[in-house]
Design a protein around this motif. Structure first.
Motif, mmCIF file in Angstrom:
data_model
loop_
_atom_site.group_PDB
_atom_site.id
_atom_site.type_symbol
_atom_site.label_atom_id
_atom_site.label_comp_id
_atom_site.label_asym_id
_atom_site.label_seq_id
_atom_site.Cartn_x
_atom_site.Cartn_y
_atom_site.Cartn_z
ATOM 1 N N SER A 84 0.860 -1.333 0.109
ATOM 2 C CA SER A 84 -0.156 0.055 -0.091
ATOM 3 C C SER A 84 0.953 1.416 0.031
ATOM 4 C CB SER A 84 -0.852 0.068 1.281
ATOM 5 O OG SER A 84 0.016 0.253 2.561
ATOM 6 N N GLY A 85 0.214 2.442 -0.243
ATOM 7 C CA GLY A 85 0.958 3.685 -0.054
ATOM 8 C C GLY A 85 1.687 3.549 1.415
ATOM 9 N N GLN A 86 0.900 3.541 2.399
ATOM 10 C CA GLN A 86 1.346 3.503 3.675
ATOM 11 C C GLN A 86 2.596 2.631 3.857
ATOM 12 O OE1 GLN A 86 -0.088 6.376 4.250
ATOM 13 N NE2 GLN A 86 -0.291 5.834 6.425
ATOM 14 N N TYR A 109 -1.429 14.312 3.644
ATOM 15 C CA TYR A 109 -1.962 13.163 3.584
ATOM 16 C C TYR A 109 -2.377 12.992 5.130
ATOM 17 C CZ TYR A 109 -4.304 8.758 3.452
ATOM 18 O OH TYR A 109 -4.971 7.491 4.122
ATOM 19 N N THR A 112 -0.594 9.798 6.363
ATOM 20 C CA THR A 112 0.949 9.965 6.619
ATOM 21 C C THR A 112 1.281 10.377 7.959
ATOM 22 O OG1 THR A 112 0.954 10.296 4.049
ATOM 23 C CG2 THR A 112 3.180 10.582 5.269
ATOM 24 N N GLU A 153 5.477 16.724 0.062
ATOM 25 C CA GLU A 153 4.137 16.310 -0.628
ATOM 26 C C GLU A 153 3.750 17.452 -1.459
ATOM 27 O OE1 GLU A 153 1.042 13.942 1.665
ATOM 28 O OE2 GLU A 153 -0.329 15.448 0.538
ATOM 29 N N ASN A 157 -2.404 17.339 -0.077
ATOM 30 C CA ASN A 157 -3.818 16.664 0.168
ATOM 31 C C ASN A 157 -4.382 17.178 1.428
ATOM 32 O OD1 ASN A 157 -6.144 15.147 0.317
ATOM 33 N ND2 ASN A 157 -4.862 13.186 0.446
ATOM 34 N N ASP A 182 6.333 12.731 -1.937
ATOM 35 C CA ASP A 182 4.874 12.171 -2.219
ATOM 36 C C ASP A 182 4.576 12.528 -3.433
ATOM 37 O OD1 ASP A 182 2.670 10.924 -2.345
ATOM 38 O OD2 ASP A 182 2.129 11.071 -0.270
ATOM 39 N N THR A 184 2.104 11.621 -5.330
ATOM 40 C CA THR A 184 0.893 10.540 -5.687
ATOM 41 C C THR A 184 -0.153 11.419 -6.530
ATOM 42 O OG1 THR A 184 0.756 9.441 -3.602
ATOM 43 C CG2 THR A 184 -1.304 9.559 -4.696
ATOM 44 N N PHE A 185 -0.145 12.770 -6.045
ATOM 45 C CA PHE A 185 -1.225 13.922 -6.926
ATOM 46 C C PHE A 185 -0.655 13.859 -8.195
ATOM 47 C CE2 PHE A 185 -4.418 15.929 -3.852
ATOM 48 C CZ PHE A 185 -4.535 14.747 -3.145
ATOM 49 N N MET A 202 7.700 8.914 -4.011
ATOM 50 C CA MET A 202 6.956 7.667 -3.408
ATOM 51 C C MET A 202 5.505 7.994 -4.015
ATOM 52 S SD MET A 202 4.213 8.102 -0.750
ATOM 53 C CE MET A 202 3.003 6.883 -0.711
ATOM 54 N N SER A 204 1.325 6.686 -3.760
ATOM 55 C CA SER A 204 0.096 5.619 -3.367
ATOM 56 C C SER A 204 -0.369 4.856 -4.708
ATOM 57 C CB SER A 204 -1.108 6.353 -2.666
ATOM 58 O OG SER A 204 -2.225 5.434 -2.642
ATOM 59 N N LYS A 207 -4.032 5.082 -6.199
ATOM 60 C CA LYS A 207 -4.404 6.249 -6.891
ATOM 61 C C LYS A 207 -4.486 6.011 -8.479
ATOM 62 C CE LYS A 207 -5.329 7.631 -2.888
ATOM 63 N NZ LYS A 207 -5.434 6.290 -1.848
ATOM 64 N N GLY A 217 -1.954 -0.290 -3.395
ATOM 65 C CA GLY A 217 -0.482 -0.585 -3.569
ATOM 66 C C GLY A 217 0.435 0.709 -3.297
ATOM 67 N N LEU A 336 -9.056 8.512 -4.515
ATOM 68 C CA LEU A 336 -8.747 9.653 -5.623
ATOM 69 C C LEU A 336 -8.089 8.830 -6.704
ATOM 70 C CD1 LEU A 336 -5.737 10.997 -5.558
ATOM 71 C CD2 LEU A 336 -6.708 11.384 -3.161
HETATM 72 C C1 LIG Z 1 -0.977 11.741 -0.981
HETATM 73 C C2 LIG Z 1 -1.254 10.294 -0.507
HETATM 74 N N1 LIG Z 1 -0.204 9.609 -0.069
HETATM 75 C C3 LIG Z 1 -0.369 8.368 0.429
HETATM 76 C C4 LIG Z 1 -1.545 7.819 0.567
HETATM 77 C C5 LIG Z 1 -1.632 6.468 1.208
HETATM 78 O O1 LIG Z 1 -1.657 5.493 0.237
HETATM 79 P P1 LIG Z 1 -2.644 4.135 0.509
HETATM 80 O O2 LIG Z 1 -3.934 4.314 0.724
HETATM 81 O O3 LIG Z 1 -2.221 3.268 -0.793
HETATM 82 O O4 LIG Z 1 -1.923 3.403 1.842
HETATM 83 C C6 LIG Z 1 -2.778 8.482 0.226
HETATM 84 C C7 LIG Z 1 -4.016 7.826 0.219
HETATM 85 O O5 LIG Z 1 -4.867 8.286 0.141
HETATM 86 C C8 LIG Z 1 -2.489 9.799 -0.268
HETATM 87 O O6 LIG Z 1 -3.525 10.426 -0.703
#
Ligand SMILES: Cc1ncc(COP(=O)(O)O)c(C=O)c1O
Length: 390
Positions: A84-86, A109, A112, A153, A157, A182, A184-185, A202, A204, A207, A217, A336
């Motif tokens: 997972s992202g975590q 987030y 995090t 980040e 978020n 991070d 992700t966005f 990094m 998530s 998303k 993941g 998202l």
């Molecule tokens: C910016 C961001 N980082 C990390 C995560 C964590 O990811 P995951 O839910 O896959 O563990 C999220 C989840 O919403 C996120 O929005």
């Protein structure tokens, strides 16, 4: 396995990389897509002579295919896929010795923040300083002799604030402090932190990488091969790896990443522009709007502005609840980055683990909504918002 070599000359464009990055053709079957290898263990050639794979907690051919692809898309030396992202974020924190100091944004987030504040502070004695990273001077001021990591980040978020990647990386580089982002966005389709000197990226993968809200993941990419090796060794020790079925789904998602991001960004911009003119909306957060305080930075370090739009609706929590309950095309749900549009209430959803007073201090009031623009027709998204905000 035979790796296809790119044609000589120009590097491939991102959309082409999405299809071919890390690609290998199966020498036995000629299969174009990698197989899902479920075996947890791999035969030795002979005593003391392991083949490339030994045991699936360390490596698995399907996960390897995804990792090769992601490393190339981000422009890093080595990628690692986590459950997972975590788990990916935890994998980065595992690099730090007990008692290290970490600088992190005040608005990011909530999960995090929870991992940092509630878990790693307690079990590893990590010390965190949460700051407003929109001003790089705050980062410089927070650095201490024991600072080992700056966690970034951008966009954040759910406030869509930006951090100047080049400036923060320069601070880290001068002092030997790791800078992890991070991403992700934005995804590498819009922003490639290694180009600004960052050390770790990094995601998530739940998303945009997965992209269809059907796989959980996480991904970590190291700019430097040695750092990648260290992360691999730590992941093998802690075991939070991505399984082969999930790796296959995320790899499948990467094929359409460039295409989907284009539509996500177009829809989000249309939604942001619509909300910015709506009388029931107090404030809109979207880095693609010229009135966003960091629009110039967004144009400098991102190629487009992402699929997430947040807004503050006039009134209180009950008014927000009414709007969210009226939505028909947007689904009220966590997460998202999927093909479907989602609406969320950070106060009770993504950031519910942050104490209310801290949430307010972060700038997340109870009348805030976060929208993830999917890839539907923008006219339907705007019509849905119009009827819900009536
Ligand atoms: C910016 C961001 N980082 C990390 C995560 C964590 O990811 P995951 O839910 O896959 O563990 C999220 C989840 O919403 C996120 O929005």
């Amino acid at each position: 396995m035979t790796t296809r070599t790119p044609p000589p000359g120009e590097p491939l464009h991102f959309a082409t990389q999405c299809i071919h990055a890390g690609e290998t053709a199966d020498p036995v079957t000629g299969a174009v897509m990698p197989a899902i290898y479920t075996s947890t263990t791999f035969e030795y050639e002979a005593f003391g002579q392991a083949k490339p794979h030994i045991y699936a907690r360390t490596s698995n051919p399907t996960r390897d295919a995804l990792e090769r692809c992601v490393a190339e898309l981000e422009g890093g030396a080595r990628a690692l896929a986590y459950a997972s992202g975590q788990a990916a974020t935890a994998g980065v924190l595992d690099l730090l010795d007990a008692g290290s100091h970490v600088i992190a944004p005040v608005d990011f987030y909530g999960g995090t923040r929870r991992l940092f504040h509630e878990v790693r502070r307690r079990v590893a004695g990590l010390d965190f300083t949460f700051i407003d990273m929109t001003d790089v001077a705050n980062v410089a001021a927070a650095i201490r002799p024991d600072t080992r990591l700056i966690w970034v980040e951008t966009p954040t978020n759910p406030l869509l604030r930006l951090v100047d990647l080049a400036a923060v990386s320069a601070l880290g580089r001068d002092r030997g402090i790791l800078v992890a982002v991070d991403n992700t966005f934005a995804t590498p389709a819009l922003q490639r932190p290694f180009e600004y000197g960052c050390d770790i990226v990094m995601h998530s993968a739940t998303k945009y990488f997965g992209g269809h809200s059907d796989v959980l993941g996480g991904l970590v990419v190291a700019r430097d091969f040695e750092l990648g090796k260290r992360l691999l060794s730590l992941r093998s020790a802690s075991g939070g790896v991505m399984g082969p079925f999930d790796a296959y789904l995320v790899l499948r998602g990467t094929k359409t990443l460039a295409l989907r991001m284009e539509r996500h960004c177009g829809n989000a911009l249309a939604v942001a522009e619509y909300l910015a003119t709506h009388p029931a909306v107090e404030q809109v957060f979207y880095p693609g709007l010229p009135r966003h305080p960091q629009h110039a930075l967004a144009k400098r370090q991102m190629s487009a502005f992402g699929g997430i739009v947040s807004c503050i609706v006039k009134g209180g929590r009950d008014d927000v609840a009414r709007v969210l309950d009226r939505l028909q095309v947007f689904t009220l749900a966590e997460s998202l980055g999927g093909v479907e549009s989602l609406a969320g209430h950070p106060g009770t959803m993504s950031h519910s683990s942050v104490p209310p007073a801290d949430r307010l201090a972060m700038g997340i009031p109870d009348n805030m909504i976060r929208l993830s623009a999917g890839i539907e027709d923008e006219r339907d998204l705007i019509a849905d918002l119009a009827q819900a905000l009536q």
